[in-house]
Design an enzyme around this catalytic site. Structure first.
Site, PDB file in Angstrom:
ATOM      1  N   GLU A  21      -1.816  -9.225   3.050  1.00  0.00           N
ATOM      2  CA  GLU A  21      -1.709  -9.582   4.448  1.00  0.00           C
ATOM      3  C   GLU A  21      -3.223 -10.300   5.218  1.00  0.00           C
ATOM      4  O   GLU A  21      -3.440 -11.313   5.857  1.00  0.00           O
ATOM      5  CB  GLU A  21      -1.138  -8.918   5.426  1.00  0.00           C
ATOM      6  CG  GLU A  21      -1.562  -7.671   5.866  1.00  0.00           C
ATOM      7  CD  GLU A  21      -1.247  -6.655   4.772  1.00  0.00           C
ATOM      8  OE1 GLU A  21      -0.999  -6.959   3.597  1.00  0.00           O
ATOM      9  OE2 GLU A  21      -1.349  -5.389   5.022  1.00  0.00           O
TER      10      GLU A  21
ATOM     11  N   CYS B  68       0.862  -1.402  -0.149  1.00  0.00           N
ATOM     12  CA  CYS B  68       0.057  -0.098  -0.073  1.00  0.00           C
ATOM     13  C   CYS B  68       0.986   1.373   0.068  1.00  0.00           C
ATOM     14  O   CYS B  68       1.400   1.675  -1.120  1.00  0.00           O
ATOM     15  CB  CYS B  68      -0.892  -0.026   1.134  1.00  0.00           C
ATOM     16  SG  CYS B  68      -2.457   1.128   0.787  1.00  0.00           S
TER      17      CYS B  68
ATOM     18  N   HIS C 263      -3.671  -4.993   0.144  1.00  0.00           N
ATOM     19  CA  HIS C 263      -3.314  -5.349   1.528  1.00  0.00           C
ATOM     20  C   HIS C 263      -3.309  -7.024   1.301  1.00  0.00           C
ATOM     21  O   HIS C 263      -4.222  -7.450   1.885  1.00  0.00           O
ATOM     22  CB  HIS C 263      -3.899  -4.950   2.690  1.00  0.00           C
ATOM     23  CG  HIS C 263      -3.503  -3.408   2.962  1.00  0.00           C
ATOM     24  ND1 HIS C 263      -2.409  -2.982   3.763  1.00  0.00           N
ATOM     25  CD2 HIS C 263      -4.252  -2.359   2.587  1.00  0.00           C
ATOM     26  CE1 HIS C 263      -2.370  -1.776   3.822  1.00  0.00           C
ATOM     27  NE2 HIS C 263      -3.775  -1.277   3.010  1.00  0.00           N
TER      28      HIS C 263
END
Ligand code: GLN
Length: 540
Positions: A511, A383, A509
């Site tokens: 994750e 990001c 993102h």
């Protein structure tokens, strides 16, 4: 018919109440029951989006774009469920709804009160999740600590629900701390007794107590004491210890017989649990031999909770690669004070620049990115890390010296990162970014494609700025490969540098979608490259 398990916490926060909730869910899942979890957050914020991750921990983004408390991230990682905004209930949402209803005159002249109007709205929302998900068991965790004024309406709602639901269809699990004072050398149960007293004063009797003990399993004597003073069965007192990986906690509690007792108390059929899959996931973490060192170059560096999902994604990727990941937090402002300090990054196997906001530490992050690019150290940018990679490349390869993101320098002559058009008119801050899951087209033949193995992926977003289309061509001519873009082609989503061992950055993102059994592809590739670097360095 859904059954409910309420989870409360006593003594202090940070006991791992969320992980106990996840473990309860897991113990039921391995017995074939369908579960999901709700987090009740007593703060007045409508969601976690406007809260500082440095104080409250990261903001976890759901598929639907909701900006949630970080506990929802744990629920997703343990239980493998994809949650929605309904799974996080805050005081802010409750009061907002009730006040709006009052303004519309819907209370027909009555005085609007915490009991019953606020508590009714809490119960309605909890039951709505049960109805929409049709689970066998709904876990309802209350944030904060028993005794907090803010949490009272939630606990009162739980009390009412326990009365309204069929007897035996609800359960209350209370998580507390049992400390050992060094000078005395024995575990102290008094804080637990006091917090249960507090619960009982508001009409809640716990059925199960989970004592968090940093020093090991609770001895029989203390268990007996807790049982007696807290009015629970002795076999209903369990210990939560420190475990590594955290995914081991359900196994630790199961071994103490908690899974069976949960079924007995909830009147569920005591099916034989099948732990084989979960055990092998945990074992993968334990079997890891080599250790890679990753530099996490951020601004909330000293507070690990600010990057929980990034940490977990790195660990998942490590386990899948057969290595441990040692994450070191680096405050990038250091590199601004003394530029030579950036050399310390040469000791690392990989450099990660995570998401972030605002100006502080930005020049240091850019220095870290430049270092990774020039020295061929595996790099992952997330990001803000993606946006600053574009800034770095523009400055140092395109020669656009003053290139910047307009987030930091609104008057830069080269706004290579600029506001999304739809963000220009917005002045409210809460819930107004480009949020949640959006499709990303991945270009065949690129690193990103080899990692994802797909031309269309879905990843979660949380940003206001993006790569300025006016600079796309120049960046690509200078060697940047944009290997992913939005479905409408209007925004860039992934960049990579082909002449580098591993240089990948994403606007999204990844994750948030990493799971212990299914690591996120960019993280997997990044850790793999870091491991290769480590092994190469060890060779004589
Ligand atoms: N501050 C940047 C933006 O708003 C990046 C956000 C982030 O890293 N989550 O676009």
């Amino acid at each position: 018919m859904t059954k409910y398990v309420f989870i409360t916490g006593g003594v202090l926060s940070g006991l791992g109440k969320g992980l106990v909730t996840c473990s309860i869910g897991k113990m039921l899942q391995v017995r074939g029951f369908k579960v999901t979890a709700v987090k009740c957050d007593p703060y007045i914020n409508v969601d976690a989006g406007t809260m500082n991750p440095y104080i409250h921990g990261e903001v976890f983004v759901l598929d639907d774009g909701y900006e949630a408390d970080m506990d929802l991230g744990s629920y997703e990682r343990f239980l493998g469920v994809n949650l929605t905004r309904l799974n996080n209930i805050t005081s802010g949402q409750i009061y907002k709804t009730v006040i709006e209803r009052e303004r519309r005159g819907e209370y027909l002249g009555r005085c609007v009160q915490i009991i019953p109007h606020i508590t009714d709205e809490i119960k309605r929302r909890v039951r709505l999740v049960a109805e929409k998900t049709d689970v066998d068991v709904l876990l309802v965790e209350c944030g904060g600590t028993v005794g907090d004024i803010e949490g009272l309406p939630f606990l009162e709602a739980f009390r009412q629900m326990r009365l309204e639901e069929h007897r035996g269809d609800t359960l209350l699990v209370h998580v507390t701390l049992v400390p050992v004072l060094k000078a005395v050398g024995e575990p102290k149960t008094k804080p637990t007794q006091h917090s249960v007293k507090e619960l009982r004063a508001i009409g809640l009797q716990p059925d199960i107590i989970v004592a968090r003990c940093e020093w090991g399993l609770l001895p029989e004597e203390q268990k007996r004491k807790i049982a007696l003073y807290c009015n629970v069965e002795e076999r209903a007192v369990f210990t939560s210890i420190n475990v590594d990986p955290i995914y081991e906690l359900p196994l630790v509690l199961e071994e103490q017989g908690m899974g069976e007792l949960l079924c007995e108390y909830l009147g569920l059929e005591n099916r034989k649990p099948d732990w084989s899959e979960w055990r092998s996931i945990v074992q993968r973490f334990k079997d890891a031999k080599e250790t890679v060192r990753i530099a996490l170059c951020g601004k909330y560096a000293e507070f690990a909770d600010a990057y929980v999902s990034v940490n977990e994604a790195l660990r998942h990727a490590g386990a899948a690669n057969g290595c441990r990941v040692n994450i070191e937090f680096i405050e990038t402002e250091e590199f601004e004070e003394d530029p030579s300090r950036v050399e310390m990054l040469s000791d690392f196997d990989g450099i990660l620049v995570p998401g972030g906001f605002g100006e502080r530490g930005v020049e240091g992050k850019i220095a870290a990115i430049e270092y990774a690019r020039m020295r061929g150290i595996p790099f992952l940018g997330i990001c803000y890390g993606f946006q600053l990679s574009v800034v770095e490349y523009s400055r140092h390869v395109l020669g656009l010296e003053d290139a910047h993101t307009t987030e930091c320098d609104p008057d830069t002559p080269h706004p290579v990162i600029d506001l999304l058009p739809e963000q220009r008119e917005i002045d409210e801050l809460g819930g107004t970014m480009r949020l949640g899951s959006h499709p990303v087209v991945v270009k065949p033949g690129t690193l990103a494609h080899s990692l994802y193995g797909s031309e269309l992926i879905y990843e979660r977003h949380r940003h206001r700025w993006e790569v300025n289309p006016r600079y796309w061509d120049r960046l690509e001519e200078a060697g940047v490969v944009f290997s992913g873009w939005s479905l409408d082609g209007r925004r860039k989503e992934i960049m990579e540098l082909p002449n580098h061992p591993f240089f990948l950055a994403t606007q999204f993102h990844p994750e948030f979608k990493s799971r212990p059994w299914k690591p996120s592809p960019p993280y997997y590739g990044f850790v793999k490259a870091a491991l290769e670097r480590r092994l190469r360095a060890k060779r004589p």
